[in-house]
Design a protein around this motif. Structure first.
Motif: not given
Ligand SMILES: Cc1ncc(COP(=O)(O)O)c(C=O)c1O
Length: 342
Positions: A211-216
């Motif tokens: 997913g997106a970096r912040d979600l990960i």
């Protein structure tokens, strides 16, 4: 034994074992395992996402995907036979305070219409719908594939309504091979995706959440909280690298073998077989119970899964050959002929 219970029974290939023995490792809780980092980067790239995170199991990656996309008290729009509903021990409720809003679909596939139908004007006395979960391929429905356009329409409908989307892609690789598209085309726009390494791709363990970096980064904290922060896990990731670099195209062979079994099963009396496009064959028995038929098959050297009282599942994979499947087809014919009323 010809083991057709699941593609999870596959064993690591000799190339995987060699890669595992030679793997460069470090402490992955510190983010210092080079093999895990390479695997994460390659899977993120393969799926066209910013970042990926290693998990020991698909179940933990799904649980984390749901947690980071939802909030306690929200509902999750999901097919009633989805893995997250049927086989993850109410994890979404226990671990994340989420509740499934299950939809009975004929083929396991949620569509944009299902999303539209689930929407209603907000009111303080109604629980919020927070996210949508898709499963591609759909396991219990018989390895059913959701086409790229249908996934996209579903994602767009969800996002337009402010809902997030998680894809359970335990067998996304099979879907991509069956459709002749790149895996990334089947997940475009989704907020998170779980892909597994330990099913048709033969790695001994492992799944990734992308997913997106912040979600990960949020997922990394949840993973640790769930007890999934592992140390020198590059020994497993090394097998995962062999899996994603070399094992995806050969899934086409499993799909051919599954069609062979589906045709044999469909020719038997008292069985309804769902159309087969990937590696899972599901037959609904109308004259005898599935556990009884599975036991009769076992006695003849074939392992099949009784999914419930009437549903028999056969899954093809790397560790069964065409000859094994032909033998299994003959045994099916014998057992089911015996099973039909005289
Ligand atoms: C569709 C689907 N999702 C998730 C999982 C869970 O994966 P794991 O067994 O690695 O926890 C499975 C396992 O078979 C599956 O079939």
């Amino acid at each position: 034994m010809i083991d057709l219970r699941s593609d999870t029974v596959t064993r690591p290939t000799p190339e995987m074992r060699a890669a595992m023995a030679a793997a460069e490792v470090g402490d992955d809780v510190y983010g210092e395992d080079p093999t895990v980092n390479t695997l994460q980067d390659e899977v993120a790239q393969l799926l066209g996402c910013e970042a990926a995170l290693w998990f020991p199991t698909g179940t933990m990656a799904n649980a984390t995907g749901l947690r980071v996309n939802g909030a306690p008290g929200q509902e999750v729009l999901v097919d009633a036979r989805a893995h997250v509903v049927r086989y993850e021990l109410a994890g979404m409720a226990v671990l994340s305070g989420l509740m499934p809003r299950s939809v009975a679909t004929p083929d396991g596939l949620l569509t944009a219409d299902h999303v539209q139908a689930a929407l209603s004007p907000p009111a303080y006395y109604k629980s919020d719908l927070g996210l949508v979960v898709l499963e591609n391929t759909h396991n219990l429905a018989g390895g059913v594939v959701q086409a790229r356009e249908d996934v996209r329409a579903c994602v767009e409908a969800a996002h337009a309504a402010g809902l997030r989307v998680h894809i359970d892609g335990a067998r996304l690789w099979n879907a991509a091979v069956a459709l002749g598209v790149e895996p990334r085309q089947l997940v475009a726009g989704a907020d998170s995706v779980m892909v597994a390494l330990s099913k048709g791709l033969c790695a001994p363990a492992g799944a990734l959440l992308v997913g997106a970096r912040d979600l990960i980064e949020r997922a990394r904290r949840v993973r640790k909280q769930l007890g999934g922060g592992m140390r020198q896990v590059g020994v497993l990731a090394a097998a995962g690298l062999v899996a994603i670099r070399g094992m995806i195209p050969r899934l086409a062979e499993d799909h051919v073998h599954a069609r062979l079994l589906a045709e044999a099963l469909a020719a038997c009396p008292g069985v309804r077989v769902a159309p087969v496009r990937t590696n899972i064959v599901v037959g609904v028995l109308t004259t005898r119970g599935a556990p009884e038929v599975a036991a009769a098959l076992r006695a003849r050297g074939v392992l099949a899964a009784a999914m419930d009282a009437v549903t028999l599942r056969l899954v093809t994979h790397h560790d069964v050959t065409r000859a094994d499947c032909e033998q299994a087809a003959r045994e099916l014919a014998t057992v089911l002929r015996d099973a039909s009323p005289a």
